[in-house]
Design a protein around this motif. Structure first.
Motif, short mmCIF file in Angstrom:
data_model
loop_
_atom_site.label_atom_id
_atom_site.label_comp_id
_atom_site.label_asym_id
_atom_site.label_seq_id
_atom_site.Cartn_x
_atom_site.Cartn_y
_atom_site.Cartn_z
N LYS A 21 -87.54 45.19 44.58
CA LYS A 21 -87.40 44.53 43.28
C LYS A 21 -88.22 43.25 43.21
CE LYS A 21 -84.20 42.67 39.95
NZ LYS A 21 -82.86 42.15 39.71
N VAL A 54 -91.02 42.37 40.42
CA VAL A 54 -90.95 41.16 39.59
C VAL A 54 -92.24 40.36 39.72
CG1 VAL A 54 -89.78 38.92 39.32
CG2 VAL A 54 -88.43 41.02 39.55
N GLU A 75 -94.63 39.47 36.70
CA GLU A 75 -94.90 38.06 36.41
C GLU A 75 -96.38 37.84 36.10
OE1 GLU A 75 -94.30 33.65 38.46
OE2 GLU A 75 -93.89 35.45 39.63
N ARG A 103 -91.80 34.21 35.77
CA ARG A 103 -90.96 34.95 36.71
C ARG A 103 -89.62 35.31 36.06
NH1 ARG A 103 -91.65 36.05 41.68
NH2 ARG A 103 -89.97 36.54 43.12
N ALA A 140 -90.14 38.18 33.71
CA ALA A 140 -90.37 39.39 34.49
C ALA A 140 -89.07 39.93 35.07
CB ALA A 140 -91.37 39.12 35.61
N ASN A 141 -88.26 39.06 35.63
CA ASN A 141 -86.98 39.46 36.21
C ASN A 141 -86.05 40.01 35.13
OD1 ASN A 141 -85.33 39.49 38.71
ND2 ASN A 141 -83.98 38.26 37.43
#
Length: 67
Positions: A3, A7, A11, A17, A20-21
């Motif tokens: 994961k 991410v 990103e 970030r 993206a997460n």
């Protein structure tokens, strides 16, 4: 790839970030909820997810999400 790696790649495309997460969490959550309701999710070129796979792969999903 786990994961965190996904991410990191997102990103680069999304510029943040956190964004993206959040995006990856939303996709994974949507797939899991649909499958848990008994539905089937098919993503061309990636895979098909159904309840039997969810039951077999729940441990793997938890490991990916906790990464």
């Amino acid at each position: 790839m786990n994961k965190a790696d996904l991410v990191q790649e997102l990103e680069k495309l999304l510029g943040s970030r956190k964004t993206a997460n959040d995006a990856l969490d939303a996709v994974l959550d949507t797939i899991v909820r649909e499958v848990a309701r008994g539905g089937k999710v098919a993503i061309t070129g990636f895979g098909t997810f159904d309840r039997a796979q969810l039951q077999r792969g729940y441990k793997v999903y938890k490991e990916v999400c906790s990464a």
